[in-house]
Structures are given as C-alpha cells and as structure tokens.
Design a protein around this motif. Sequence first.
Motif, PDB file in Angstrom:
ATOM      1  N   TYR A   1       0.830  -1.204   0.000  1.00 23.20           N
ATOM      2  CA  TYR A   1       0.000   0.000   0.000  1.00 23.20           C
ATOM      3  C   TYR A   1       0.867   1.257   0.000  1.00 23.20           C
ATOM      4  CZ  TYR A   1      -2.917   3.794   1.688  1.00 23.20           C
ATOM      5  OH  TYR A   1      -3.536   5.020   1.824  1.00 23.20           O
ATOM      6  N   SER A   2       1.904   1.247   0.828  1.00 22.80           N
ATOM      7  CA  SER A   2       2.774   2.416   0.924  1.00 22.80           C
ATOM      8  C   SER A   2       3.571   2.636  -0.360  1.00 22.80           C
ATOM      9  CB  SER A   2       3.718   2.274   2.125  1.00 22.80           C
ATOM     10  OG  SER A   2       2.984   2.242   3.329  1.00 22.80           O
ATOM     11  N   ILE A   3       3.937   1.554  -1.033  1.00 31.05           N
ATOM     12  CA  ILE A   3       4.635   1.686  -2.313  1.00 31.05           C
ATOM     13  C   ILE A   3       3.686   2.278  -3.363  1.00 31.05           C
ATOM     14  CG2 ILE A   3       5.668   0.382  -4.219  1.00 31.05           C
ATOM     15  CD1 ILE A   3       6.787  -1.554  -2.103  1.00 31.05           C
ATOM     16  N   LYS A   4       2.452   1.800  -3.406  1.00 30.80           N
ATOM     17  CA  LYS A   4       1.457   2.348  -4.346  1.00 30.80           C
ATOM     18  C   LYS A   4       1.114   3.790  -3.985  1.00 30.80           C
ATOM     19  CE  LYS A   4       0.879  -1.640  -6.487  1.00 30.80           C
ATOM     20  NZ  LYS A   4       1.471  -1.858  -7.844  1.00 30.80           N
ATOM     21  N   ASN A   5       1.036   4.064  -2.680  1.00 28.48           N
ATOM     22  CA  ASN A   5       0.854   5.414  -2.156  1.00 28.48           C
ATOM     23  C   ASN A   5      -0.289   6.153  -2.856  1.00 28.48           C
ATOM     24  OD1 ASN A   5       1.312   7.732  -0.660  1.00 28.48           O
ATOM     25  ND2 ASN A   5       3.121   8.362  -1.818  1.00 28.48           N
ATOM     26  N   PRO A   6      -1.512   5.642  -2.741  1.00 26.85           N
ATOM     27  CA  PRO A   6      -2.623   6.236  -3.496  1.00 26.85           C
ATOM     28  C   PRO A   6      -2.938   7.677  -3.126  1.00 26.85           C
ATOM     29  CG  PRO A   6      -3.433   4.652  -1.870  1.00 26.85           C
ATOM     30  CD  PRO A   6      -1.953   4.487  -1.918  1.00 26.85           C
ATOM     31  N   LYS A   7      -2.544   8.129  -1.943  1.00 25.21           N
ATOM     32  CA  LYS A   7      -2.812   9.506  -1.533  1.00 25.21           C
ATOM     33  C   LYS A   7      -1.621  10.431  -1.790  1.00 25.21           C
ATOM     34  CE  LYS A   7      -6.364   8.544   1.934  1.00 25.21           C
ATOM     35  NZ  LYS A   7      -6.817   8.807   3.325  1.00 25.21           N
ATOM     36  N   ASN A   8      -0.554   9.868  -2.380  1.00 24.69           N
ATOM     37  CA  ASN A   8       0.627  10.662  -2.775  1.00 24.69           C
ATOM     38  C   ASN A   8       1.263  11.425  -1.614  1.00 24.69           C
ATOM     39  OD1 ASN A   8       0.503  10.004  -5.615  1.00 24.69           O
ATOM     40  ND2 ASN A   8      -1.273  11.375  -5.742  1.00 24.69           N
ATOM     41  N   PHE A   9       1.411  10.743  -0.493  1.00 27.92           N
ATOM     42  CA  PHE A   9       2.101  11.361   0.625  1.00 27.92           C
ATOM     43  C   PHE A   9       3.609  11.329   0.392  1.00 27.92           C
ATOM     44  CE2 PHE A   9      -1.822  10.102   3.060  1.00 27.92           C
ATOM     45  CZ  PHE A   9      -2.212  11.398   3.352  1.00 27.92           C
ATOM     46  N   LYS A  10       4.286  12.353   0.838  1.00 27.56           N
ATOM     47  CA  LYS A  10       5.729  12.475   0.642  1.00 27.56           C
ATOM     48  C   LYS A  10       6.475  11.391   1.420  1.00 27.56           C
ATOM     49  CE  LYS A  10       9.580  15.742   1.112  1.00 27.56           C
ATOM     50  NZ  LYS A  10       9.990  17.109   1.559  1.00 27.56           N
ATOM     51  N   GLY A  11       7.432  10.752   0.747  1.00 29.75           N
ATOM     52  CA  GLY A  11       8.347   9.832   1.422  1.00 29.75           C
ATOM     53  C   GLY A  11       7.934   8.388   1.424  1.00 29.75           C
ATOM     54  N   TYR A  12       6.662   8.071   1.210  1.00 27.61           N
ATOM     55  CA  TYR A  12       6.207   6.685   1.246  1.00 27.61           C
ATOM     56  C   TYR A  12       6.948   5.859   0.195  1.00 27.61           C
ATOM     57  CZ  TYR A  12       2.037   7.379   4.231  1.00 27.61           C
ATOM     58  OH  TYR A  12       1.185   7.625   5.268  1.00 27.61           O
ATOM     59  N   GLY A  13       7.231   4.605   0.526  1.00 23.70           N
ATOM     60  CA  GLY A  13       7.885   3.745  -0.442  1.00 23.70           C
ATOM     61  C   GLY A  13       8.390   2.468   0.188  1.00 23.70           C
ATOM     62  N   ALA A  14       9.248   1.770  -0.541  1.00 23.65           N
ATOM     63  CA  ALA A  14       9.736   0.464  -0.104  1.00 23.65           C
ATOM     64  C   ALA A  14      10.561   0.545   1.172  1.00 23.65           C
ATOM     65  CB  ALA A  14      10.554  -0.188  -1.215  1.00 23.65           C
ATOM     66  N   ASP A  15      11.174   1.697   1.443  1.00 25.89           N
ATOM     67  CA  ASP A  15      11.969   1.841   2.663  1.00 25.89           C
ATOM     68  C   ASP A  15      11.299   2.764   3.683  1.00 25.89           C
ATOM     69  OD1 ASP A  15      12.316   4.248   1.383  1.00 25.89           O
ATOM     70  OD2 ASP A  15      14.501   4.102   1.207  1.00 25.89           O
ATOM     71  N   THR A  16      10.059   3.159   3.417  1.00 24.47           N
ATOM     72  CA  THR A  16       9.318   4.002   4.359  1.00 24.47           C
ATOM     73  C   THR A  16       7.865   3.565   4.352  1.00 24.47           C
ATOM     74  OG1 THR A  16      10.761   5.843   3.690  1.00 24.47           O
ATOM     75  CG2 THR A  16       8.913   6.379   5.113  1.00 24.47           C
ATOM     76  N   TRP A  17       7.578   2.565   5.173  1.00 24.00           N
ATOM     77  CA  TRP A  17       6.208   2.066   5.300  1.00 24.00           C
ATOM     78  C   TRP A  17       5.966   1.718   6.760  1.00 24.00           C
ATOM     79  CZ3 TRP A  17       5.835  -3.072   6.996  1.00 24.00           C
ATOM     80  CH2 TRP A  17       7.004  -3.859   6.852  1.00 24.00           C
ATOM     81  N   GLY A  18       4.714   1.495   7.092  1.00 26.29           N
ATOM     82  CA  GLY A  18       4.376   1.128   8.459  1.00 26.29           C
ATOM     83  C   GLY A  18       3.274   1.986   9.035  1.00 26.29           C
TER      84      GLY A  18
END
Length: 472
Positions: A324-341
């Motif tokens: 979900y964080s990689i897809k980041n549907p709300k386009n929040f800054k920083g989300y990705g494979a190394d920033t999830w949770g």
Amino acid sequence: MNLKTLVVNINFVRVLFIVGLISFIGCSSPKLDDSQPPAEETKLSDDSLLTLVQKQTFQYFWEGAEDISGLARERIHIDGVYPQNDQDVITTGGSGFGIMTILVGIERGFITRSEGYNRLNRIVDYLAKADRFHGAWPHWLYGPTGKVKPFGERDNGGDLVETAFMAQALICVRQYFNEGNIEEQSLAKKADELWKGIDWNFYRNGEQNVLYWHWSPNYGWIMNFPIRGYDECLITYILAASSPTHGVPAAVYHEGWARNGAIKSSAEQYGYKVILAHNGHEGSVGPLFWSQYSYLALDPRGLKDQYADYWALNRNHALIDREYSIKNPKNFKGYGADTWGLTASYSVDGYSAHSPTNDLGVITPTAAISSIPYTPEYSMEVIRHLYYDFGDKLWGKYGFYDAFSETENWFPKRYLAIDQGTIPVMIENHRSGLLWNLFMSAPEIQSGLIKLGFTSMQHVLTANTEVAEAIQ
C-alpha cells in the motif's frame, strides 16, 4: 630564533598534533550506545544495528521507568510540546511489553541477570498491591500509589485486554526464572500467582460465550464492549482458555472471538490473502499492531487452527501494508519500499490508529520494525533508512521517536510505551525466539491451545493432564 625557543615551539606543535589525533579518533569511532547515527563509512552490520536499536529502546523501560513501581510510563515527551502531565501514569499493557523487554536486556547483556531480577521482583511486588478488579488491572495506574487512574470517565476498573498483555509477560518471567536460585524461584512463584489470580470467567458478563473488555466497580458493564475478532486481542482468549484457576470453555473462543466462523475472510489485497476479517470488515486490514501485540509471546510460526494460518496471516498483513505504501494512493511524501508502516501512534492532530483505510500521511517506525519476524529484509530496509537518512530527526534517547510525517514536515520528539515496547521484543523473537519459546513452554498454554484446536509446527503441544483437567 635561538635553540631553546625552537625546541619549545616544536614541542607545542607535537602537543597540538596529539590532541588533534585523539579528538579525531574519539569522533570517528562509533559507539554502540551513541544517540547519533555514525557516518557513512562506519555503518554498522545488520546484526550490530539491531542490537543498537534494541539497546537504545530498552532504556525507555529501564532508565525511563516510573520511579516507584519500575513499570513503564504511558508516554515520555522529549520535545516539551505538551506539558508532561503523565510522569506518574503507568500503562498496564505497555508495562507488560516492558517486562519482556527487561528479559531481552538480560539476554543481550544490557543489564546483569541480578539487575534484571531486582527490577522484576520490585515490579511483581508492586503489581500484587496495585488495584485489581476480579484479578484484572486497569488500563492505567497512578505510579506513586498503585491506584487506578481512569482511562475515561466510565473506564475506571478492570481492562481485560491490557491485563492479557501483562499476563503474557508474567508467564514469560515465570518460565525464565523458575529453575534459577532460591530467590529467582520465589520471583517465578509470585509472577505465577499474579497470572493465576485473573478471573477470566468473570469477564464473560454472566456466563455469556464471549469475553468483555471492561468492568467498572461504579458502572458495571456499561462500557458494553464484547471482544470479537479479528484485532489485537487473540492473546486474551488464549490466556482465558489456558487459565488453570479461572478458565473459560472453548465455546467462548469459537462463538465469541471467532463469531461462529464469521471471522474468516476470502478477500485479497495486492495478491495477498487477508485470511481473517479485520474488525469484522471482510476486505480490509487494520493497523499493524494487530499482528504484533498478541504475538509478542504467542509464537505464530506454524501456528494454525480452523480459522487461520497465523504466520501467513501476519506476514500478509505486513506485506499488504508495505505494498500500500509503495502504491501510495494519496501521494504522501516519502512513502515507499523503505518508508512504510501504518499503526496506532501519535498523529499530526492527536492519536490515531493508522492503516490503509485510515492513512493520514504518518509513518510509525515501530510498525515496520516490529514486523521484522515476518518481513526481515524489508524491515531492515526501513531501519537503515530511518537511522542513517533521518539521523537525530527520528533517533533519540530511547531509540526511534514514535511517529513522523514528511508531508507535514512533522517530527515530534515523543515516545509511547506501547509503541516502543514491541521493538526489542519482536527483534529478539526474530533473532532468537526468546519470548516465543518461553511462553510456548508453559504447560497450561500448551493445554489451552490444544483445547481450542490449535496446532503448531514449531512447538510440540502436549496437554498437561492436571492443567487440562483444571481448565475444563
């Protein structure tokens, strides 16, 4: 310049060189307990970094503990944004996590066995005198007196879920010390008496086949919160079924928690099976603490019953959150494979139970870190990114701060016990299985799991005859 002056000047230069060299060596050698992340060229191995995270976070429950009880403060604010009114407030569930963290501290050599024993002995003596309601502790205690501090106007009595988080820790303490010296065996006995004093059967609210979360001496059952799955409360039913003194029948689990099978889900997200209906919602998943709190002691490796494979359940939960964080549907800054949770934590506008269906742009470090048994490589990516790329914006006296938002440029220096407490424990379960092995070795837990229809590939479940008879 005469010879004497020349010699003096040369000696002065030598002194400056030696002082500079010492300073350079002191600054460039990383220390394991240093609160500042080391430079790029001195990055730690995964193993050393995990030890550092455990050790720094351990201090929340050791150095940061409430003075009288030795238990965990509800919160500690470093940034001073809010007045620190909770210095004397103890959280029962977070203190259970802290007790297990102390066992980790002994095993990892952060403290001696004697130091750990002394603190834990003080803790169990305090818990024995603190307010309890049919054996259950309240959500909060007032540290100096051991009296209940209401969590809400009508929530001023027993909290069965918070009590379960404490009870799992007490069983681990008993198993850890029960073959020690005379003093340690005495500690184990006191921990055992506390866990066996919890009247799980009372919390059926009149022999119903479901457990209730709250009871108040002033308001009775007015909170009216039956505990039904699936969420963080599985451990409550495991302990209630396992109790040799105040146990509940298996029907309470199957009809109450599992809702006569309605707990199961056939939904998928991002190609991963959801398996259980989170909080009754067929296709969504909740905050990541649901796959952590009950499994600090209960070993999900190969654990199955008629409703779920609990390892697959928890691993998929973490993988869905990450994807979900990689897809980041709300386009929040920083989300990705190394920033999830996404999990319950501080948020920009107060406390919130973050999840894919309640995404406020806030990442909570404990979510991915405490998922490390399920997603070791992915969790290490998060740990390294947060530690090295954010530095002291996220890392402080008691490890990683509670939560942050890059979108809002929000990096509060605050800690919550329940979020810090899962970190050392779940890292240790990943590394050695310490708490899992302690809890699963308890004979009454083994009998209780068998009673509810669980099997485990990791542990041989053997019903202890006396315990099994006592809990029928």
